[in-house]
Design a protein around this motif. Sequence first.
Motif, PDB file in Angstrom:
ATOM      1  N   ASP B 330      41.407  49.414  44.696  1.00 11.74           N
ATOM      2  CA  ASP B 330      42.662  49.351  45.461  1.00 11.74           C
ATOM      3  C   ASP B 330      42.729  48.148  46.395  1.00 11.74           C
ATOM      4  O   ASP B 330      43.747  47.945  47.062  1.00 11.74           O
ATOM      5  CB  ASP B 330      42.820  50.629  46.307  1.00 11.74           C
ATOM      6  N   LEU B 331      41.639  47.395  46.467  1.00 12.85           N
ATOM      7  CA  LEU B 331      41.609  46.294  47.444  1.00 12.85           C
ATOM      8  C   LEU B 331      41.801  44.927  46.818  1.00 12.85           C
ATOM      9  O   LEU B 331      41.971  43.928  47.516  1.00 12.85           O
ATOM     10  CB  LEU B 331      40.281  46.322  48.211  1.00 12.85           C
ATOM     11  N   ILE B 332      41.728  44.876  45.483  1.00 16.58           N
ATOM     12  CA  ILE B 332      41.816  43.577  44.813  1.00 16.58           C
ATOM     13  C   ILE B 332      43.280  43.143  44.745  1.00 16.58           C
ATOM     14  O   ILE B 332      44.118  43.857  44.220  1.00 16.58           O
ATOM     15  CB  ILE B 332      41.175  43.656  43.409  1.00 16.58           C
ATOM     16  N   ARG B 333      43.567  42.003  45.319  1.00 16.63           N
ATOM     17  CA  ARG B 333      44.932  41.492  45.369  1.00 16.63           C
ATOM     18  C   ARG B 333      44.943  40.026  44.969  1.00 16.63           C
ATOM     19  O   ARG B 333      43.921  39.345  45.040  1.00 16.63           O
ATOM     20  CB  ARG B 333      45.494  41.613  46.801  1.00 16.63           C
ATOM     21  N   THR B 361      29.980  37.000  44.878  1.00 20.74           N
ATOM     22  CA  THR B 361      31.074  36.635  43.963  1.00 20.74           C
ATOM     23  C   THR B 361      32.293  36.285  44.805  1.00 20.74           C
ATOM     24  O   THR B 361      32.563  36.923  45.826  1.00 20.74           O
ATOM     25  CB  THR B 361      31.375  37.761  42.949  1.00 20.74           C
ATOM     26  N   ILE B 362      32.990  35.251  44.388  1.00 22.78           N
ATOM     27  CA  ILE B 362      34.193  34.807  45.090  1.00 22.78           C
ATOM     28  C   ILE B 362      35.374  34.900  44.134  1.00 22.78           C
ATOM     29  O   ILE B 362      35.338  34.318  43.040  1.00 22.78           O
ATOM     30  CB  ILE B 362      34.065  33.356  45.609  1.00 22.78           C
ATOM     31  N   ASN B 363      36.357  35.676  44.528  1.00 28.48           N
ATOM     32  CA  ASN B 363      37.577  35.813  43.737  1.00 28.48           C
ATOM     33  C   ASN B 363      38.729  35.143  44.445  1.00 28.48           C
ATOM     34  O   ASN B 363      38.773  35.115  45.676  1.00 28.48           O
ATOM     35  CB  ASN B 363      37.931  37.288  43.580  1.00 28.48           C
ATOM     36  N   GLY B 364      39.662  34.646  43.673  1.00 31.82           N
ATOM     37  CA  GLY B 364      40.850  34.054  44.278  1.00 31.82           C
ATOM     38  C   GLY B 364      41.507  33.117  43.297  1.00 31.82           C
ATOM     39  O   GLY B 364      40.937  32.787  42.254  1.00 31.82           O
ATOM     40  N   PRO B 365      42.725  32.690  43.667  1.00 35.30           N
ATOM     41  CA  PRO B 365      43.564  31.981  42.701  1.00 35.30           C
ATOM     42  C   PRO B 365      42.930  30.731  42.085  1.00 35.30           C
ATOM     43  O   PRO B 365      43.150  30.455  40.910  1.00 35.30           O
ATOM     44  CB  PRO B 365      44.804  31.608  43.522  1.00 35.30           C
ATOM     45  N   GLU B 366      42.160  29.983  42.860  1.00 27.89           N
ATOM     46  CA  GLU B 366      41.736  28.694  42.324  1.00 27.89           C
ATOM     47  C   GLU B 366      40.225  28.541  42.166  1.00 27.89           C
ATOM     48  O   GLU B 366      39.728  27.427  42.122  1.00 27.89           O
ATOM     49  CB  GLU B 366      42.270  27.565  43.207  1.00 27.89           C
TER      50      GLU B 366
END
Lengths: 409, 409
Positions: B330-333, B361-366
């Motif tokens: 529920d936290l992944i945006r 781990t690093i998540n994100g748009p770029e």
Amino acid sequence: MKGVIMIIDGMADRPIESLGGKTPLEAAKTPNMDRLASSGINGIMDPIRPGVRAGSDTSHLSILGYDPYSVYTGRGPFEAAGVGLDVRPGDIAFRCNFATADDDLVITDRRAGRIRSGTSQIAEAINSMTLDGFEDVEIIFRESTGHRAVLVLRGPGLGDNVSDADPKTEGKPPKKVKALDGSPESQKTADILNNLVRESYEILRDHPVNTERIRNGEAPANIILPRGAGAVPDVEKFEDRYGLKAACIAETGLIRGIGHITGMDVIDVEGATGGTDTDLESIKNAIKDALDDEYEFLLINIDGADEAGHDGDLEGKVEFIERVDSILGDLIRDDIYFILTADHSTPVSVMDHTGDPVPITINGPEVRVDDVSVFSERAAAAGGLCRIRGSHVMDILLDLMNRKEKFGA
Amino acid sequence: MKGVIMIIDGMADRPIESLGGKTPLEAAKTPNMDRLASSGINGIMDPIRPGVRAGSDTSHLSILGYDPYSVYTGRGPFEAAGVGLDVRPGDIAFRCNFATADDDLVITDRRAGRIRSGTSQIAEAINSMTLDGFEDVEIIFRESTGHRAVLVLRGPGLGDNVSDADPKTEGKPPKKVKALDGSPESQKTADILNNLVRESYEILRDHPVNTERIRNGEAPANIILPRGAGAVPDVEKFEDRYGLKAACIAETGLIRGIGHITGMDVIDVEGATGGTDTDLESIKNAIKDALDDEYEFLLINIDGADEAGHDGDLEGKVEFIERVDSILGDLIRDDIYFILTADHSTPVSVMDHTGDPVPITINGPEVRVDDVSVFSERAAAAGGLCRIRGSHVMDILLDLMNRKEKFGA
């Protein structure tokens, strides 16, 4: 739990066309090293920093957790300690050659006909000398292997920033030693050395060993050529720093000197030559004995691969690596953390050390075993350690041995 | 763009035989963490340096970009800030136990029968005290959880280099506090503490809460035992340093204290216990609310895996990791850079922190998504981040958020 760091000197290399682009380590059949890689965690290591061409001495210091940039003053102190001299912080130490000079003090042979015997008597003649005007300085001199020797000056007001007396070529007289920093301390050392070089010729010219050599048509060892000045550093003892009772099994004076200066027990191994002709079985037995002994840490250095690298001897290097591999099978035990690595690359193409990183594998009960199944420069790069530095090795080992203090809460 | 660093305290571990050589994180079913790994860039991280056994405090400081070697003076200041005391640079802070002493001041129970209620009244009695001869020093005292409390001394000329009063064992009187550096500042602190410990007994002996406890057959909390002195560091506020409005969601006083001292808003979460019994749904909702709020940066710490590690509770650790995983979905945006990692390893075999690196781990748009598809200590080592340090994390995050200044032209 015991910890072992086994350093195969100069083992790492660069790809070689005649080996189909393999390195000597990749070309060598090394089933035991591969077994260690398979059951361990692997990575590549920069002994000092990426691209820094480490010496064996600076690399070993770094791997033992000492900063070579603050501890390393030159090769002299470690060579001197390596032949068993009880060097003390502040002593100024030098490597020396026994050489041959003519009556004009021109060097005719920098290695005195590669003299092999009689050097201890010659050394004794130098060891007991005093120099007029420098009676406050003790001259300590001892032969090393072949034409090599070490000199230690002990006394007040000495500096170590001096040039070499060794002209590094034949047909020239010894170079006048100079104080490179212009300090009175280094000037005193330079004055002593200039006197000592001249005096050594007076003392040794008619020494019985030399009279005998001349009679046999051999070049006499009639002059001393010092180089590589260094003040003996005040190094914290390994046991004080890490709480581990440590021994050093090494072949060369340089690495044995590192063992001595860091306060390790330095174990003699019969038949250890430092070359590719060394007695690896004898070294293996010394390691096994030391592991059965009370030691908690062993530093092991085997030198032949480095020699082959310096000689550009590709076949010799591959063969020697295979022979080292063959003794490893008997050394792998469950109750030790065993680290296998090299201190630097000595590519046969370069015939000297390079700054390429070296492979490292760590075996032991609680390591995070990775997927690497071959011990080599390139296979190791895919391992779970990724890329580390020599200065990290002791911290990692002590942590695995649960011997580290926690920093914080 | 918002940035989130979520730290699962002590999650990383070592391979465990009963798990077929897997770590608890590898053995746990963690579909959400694996999804983050799959869609992110991965690596291993040394919170401080390879092989250094980080505390939670020193690790969090390092990950937030503060050098723990210059900022960290001890646990006291962070614990004090963590219970909500408005500590100021220069204050001297201590962790304390409420303990039980007999009439000879011999400690009969270091935890005052694990007292759970009434400590706020007892604390108030200490908080309002003044010590004869030290009227210039303010004594600030507050209860923490259970038998724990914090003490802050505020005033001129105080030093923090003092020993503990806590004898760490029962059957002995409090230890006499000493100035470890011999300075008049530390001596003043030591004198105050020695008086305060004695006085605390006078004040608390007949305190109504204790009279009641004695009547109930419970050990009275009749003496204060301070330890872990530290001067509150002058830490640059997180927002001043990075320009990000930040909040901290953490369970333990220690990490909440880091949030306070770095000037973050510290968000209270009902049902957060810091143990494996914590209310993860409640924590999840607090995170969601904070993400919907104006904050640009969130530091999140969830502590249960560390507790299980310290307890050697393998099953509990695996289960707790799985429960943490279940709230992640529920936290992944899309509009946040989300970093999932640990602050250190707490292997169940060691039951304490170790220096093994942790996965990140690093998540994100770029981000440069790599081939890693599982979130674990070993899988991460093959990722695109290779091996980084805690001190690199904020720089990497700010750069991804396009919030960094360029260095050069």
